[in-house]
Design an enzyme around this catalytic site. Structure first.
Site, mmCIF file in Angstrom:
data_model
loop_
_atom_site.group_PDB
_atom_site.id
_atom_site.type_symbol
_atom_site.label_atom_id
_atom_site.label_comp_id
_atom_site.label_asym_id
_atom_site.label_seq_id
_atom_site.Cartn_x
_atom_site.Cartn_y
_atom_site.Cartn_z
ATOM 1 N N CYS A 84 1.809 -20.099 -19.520
ATOM 2 C CA CYS A 84 0.711 -21.026 -19.799
ATOM 3 C C CYS A 84 -0.569 -20.548 -19.120
ATOM 4 C CB CYS A 84 1.061 -22.464 -19.401
ATOM 5 S SG CYS A 84 0.748 -22.858 -17.681
ATOM 6 N N CYS B 43 -2.466 -29.700 -15.695
ATOM 7 C CA CYS B 43 -3.066 -29.089 -14.500
ATOM 8 C C CYS B 43 -2.958 -30.020 -13.297
ATOM 9 C CB CYS B 43 -4.534 -28.754 -14.750
ATOM 10 S SG CYS B 43 -4.786 -27.503 -16.033
#
Length: 143
Positions: free
Chosen positions: A34, A103
Protein backbone atom coordinates in the site's frame (compact mmCIF):
# COMPACT_ATOMS: atom_id res chain seq x y z
CA UNK A 1 -9.14 14.88 -2.41
CA UNK A 2 -9.78 17.70 -0.01
CA UNK A 3 -7.64 17.84 3.11
CA UNK A 4 -8.26 20.01 6.16
CA UNK A 5 -5.89 22.86 7.00
CA UNK A 6 -4.58 20.82 9.94
CA UNK A 7 -3.75 17.85 7.69
CA UNK A 8 -1.93 20.18 5.28
CA UNK A 9 -0.07 21.84 8.16
CA UNK A 10 1.08 18.52 9.68
CA UNK A 11 2.11 17.29 6.22
CA UNK A 12 4.04 20.47 5.32
CA UNK A 13 5.46 20.96 8.84
CA UNK A 14 5.47 17.54 10.51
CA UNK A 15 6.23 17.50 14.22
CA UNK A 16 8.61 15.06 15.91
CA UNK A 17 10.24 13.70 12.75
CA UNK A 18 13.36 11.59 13.13
CA UNK A 19 14.71 8.75 15.20
CA UNK A 20 15.68 8.31 18.82
CA UNK A 21 18.94 6.30 18.74
CA UNK A 22 18.54 5.03 22.33
CA UNK A 23 14.76 4.61 22.17
CA UNK A 24 13.04 2.60 24.89
CA UNK A 25 10.51 1.26 22.39
CA UNK A 26 10.33 1.12 18.59
CA UNK A 27 7.34 0.06 16.52
CA UNK A 28 7.06 -0.35 12.78
CA UNK A 29 3.83 -0.95 10.91
CA UNK A 30 2.67 -0.84 7.36
CA UNK A 31 2.87 -2.66 4.11
CA UNK A 32 5.07 -1.93 1.11
CA UNK A 33 2.14 -2.93 -1.14
CA UNK A 34 0.00 0.00 0.00
CA UNK A 35 3.08 2.19 0.24
CA UNK A 36 2.64 3.40 3.80
CA UNK A 37 5.23 2.41 6.39
CA UNK A 38 5.46 4.10 9.80
CA UNK A 39 8.16 3.71 12.39
CA UNK A 40 7.69 5.25 15.83
CA UNK A 41 10.35 5.70 18.52
CA UNK A 42 9.54 6.27 22.20
CA UNK A 43 11.59 7.51 25.14
CA UNK A 44 9.86 6.52 28.37
CA UNK A 45 10.77 7.66 31.87
CA UNK A 46 8.81 6.46 34.92
CA UNK A 47 5.88 5.44 32.73
CA UNK A 48 5.73 8.82 30.91
CA UNK A 49 6.42 9.21 27.20
CA UNK A 50 9.03 11.95 27.45
CA UNK A 51 9.94 11.97 23.76
CA UNK A 52 8.52 10.50 20.59
CA UNK A 53 9.76 10.61 17.01
CA UNK A 54 8.58 9.03 13.79
CA UNK A 55 9.72 8.23 10.29
CA UNK A 56 7.01 7.63 7.74
CA UNK A 57 7.29 6.51 4.15
CA UNK A 58 3.97 7.21 2.51
CA UNK A 59 1.43 9.74 1.39
CA UNK A 60 0.73 13.14 2.92
CA UNK A 61 -2.06 11.73 5.08
CA UNK A 62 0.32 9.09 6.49
CA UNK A 63 2.83 11.81 7.43
CA UNK A 64 0.08 14.01 8.92
CA UNK A 65 -1.45 11.20 11.02
CA UNK A 66 1.99 10.16 12.30
CA UNK A 67 2.78 13.76 13.22
CA UNK A 68 -0.55 14.29 15.00
CA UNK A 69 -0.34 10.97 16.85
CA UNK A 70 3.09 11.89 18.25
CA UNK A 71 1.75 15.27 19.38
CA UNK A 72 -1.18 13.58 21.14
CA UNK A 73 0.95 11.12 23.15
CA UNK A 74 4.07 13.19 23.94
CA UNK A 75 4.30 13.90 27.67
CA UNK A 76 1.50 11.45 28.48
CA UNK A 77 1.57 8.40 30.75
CA UNK A 78 1.65 5.09 28.83
CA UNK A 79 -1.87 4.12 29.97
CA UNK A 80 -3.25 7.41 28.63
CA UNK A 81 -1.35 7.06 25.34
CA UNK A 82 -2.84 3.58 24.89
CA UNK A 83 -6.31 5.17 24.84
CA UNK A 84 -5.39 7.02 21.64
CA UNK A 85 -7.60 5.74 18.83
CA UNK A 86 -7.48 6.31 15.11
CA UNK A 87 -10.75 8.25 15.51
CA UNK A 88 -9.06 10.65 17.94
CA UNK A 89 -6.27 11.23 15.40
CA UNK A 90 -8.86 11.88 12.67
CA UNK A 91 -10.77 14.31 14.91
CA UNK A 92 -7.58 16.14 15.89
CA UNK A 93 -6.83 16.61 12.18
CA UNK A 94 -10.38 17.85 11.48
CA UNK A 95 -11.11 14.78 9.38
CA UNK A 96 -9.59 12.69 6.60
CA UNK A 97 -10.94 11.57 3.24
CA UNK A 98 -12.43 8.06 3.41
CA UNK A 99 -9.66 6.65 1.20
CA UNK A 100 -7.07 7.82 3.74
CA UNK A 101 -8.67 6.58 6.98
CA UNK A 102 -6.29 3.59 7.04
CA UNK A 103 -3.43 6.05 7.68
CA UNK A 104 -4.92 6.94 11.06
CA UNK A 105 -5.15 3.24 11.90
CA UNK A 106 -1.46 2.86 11.06
CA UNK A 107 -0.59 5.75 13.38
CA UNK A 108 -2.48 4.08 16.25
CA UNK A 109 -0.88 0.70 15.50
CA UNK A 110 2.66 2.18 15.29
CA UNK A 111 2.23 3.71 18.74
CA UNK A 112 0.93 0.40 20.15
CA UNK A 113 3.78 -1.52 18.50
CA UNK A 114 6.36 0.85 20.06
CA UNK A 115 4.77 0.52 23.53
CA UNK A 116 4.62 -3.28 23.13
CA UNK A 117 8.33 -3.25 22.21
CA UNK A 118 9.06 -1.18 25.33
CA UNK A 119 7.32 -3.78 27.53
CA UNK A 120 9.05 -6.71 25.79
CA UNK A 121 12.46 -5.07 26.30
CA UNK A 122 11.61 -4.86 30.01
CA UNK A 123 10.60 -8.52 30.26
CA UNK A 124 6.86 -7.85 30.40
CA UNK A 125 4.28 -9.55 28.16
CA UNK A 126 2.66 -6.56 26.41
CA UNK A 127 -0.53 -8.33 25.29
CA UNK A 128 -2.56 -7.86 28.53
CA UNK A 129 -1.59 -4.16 28.59
CA UNK A 130 -1.49 -3.15 24.93
CA UNK A 131 -4.01 -5.64 23.59
CA UNK A 132 -4.01 -7.27 20.20
CA UNK A 133 -2.92 -5.20 17.23
CA UNK A 134 -1.58 -5.77 13.76
CA UNK A 135 1.58 -4.45 12.18
CA UNK A 136 0.31 -5.24 8.69
CA UNK A 137 -1.69 -2.63 6.81
CA UNK A 138 -3.84 -5.30 5.19
CA UNK A 139 -5.32 -5.96 8.62
CA UNK A 140 -6.32 -2.32 9.04
CA UNK A 141 -10.01 -2.06 9.71
CA UNK A 142 -12.03 0.99 10.60
CA UNK A 143 -14.77 0.14 13.06
Amino acid sequence: MIYSEKVMDHFANPRNVGEIPDADGVGEVGNAKCGDIMKMYLKIDNGIITDVKFKTFGCGAAVATSSMATELIKGKPIDEALKLTNKAVIEALDGLPAAKLHCSVLAEQAMKAAIADYYRRNGVDPTPIVGEFSTDCQACKID
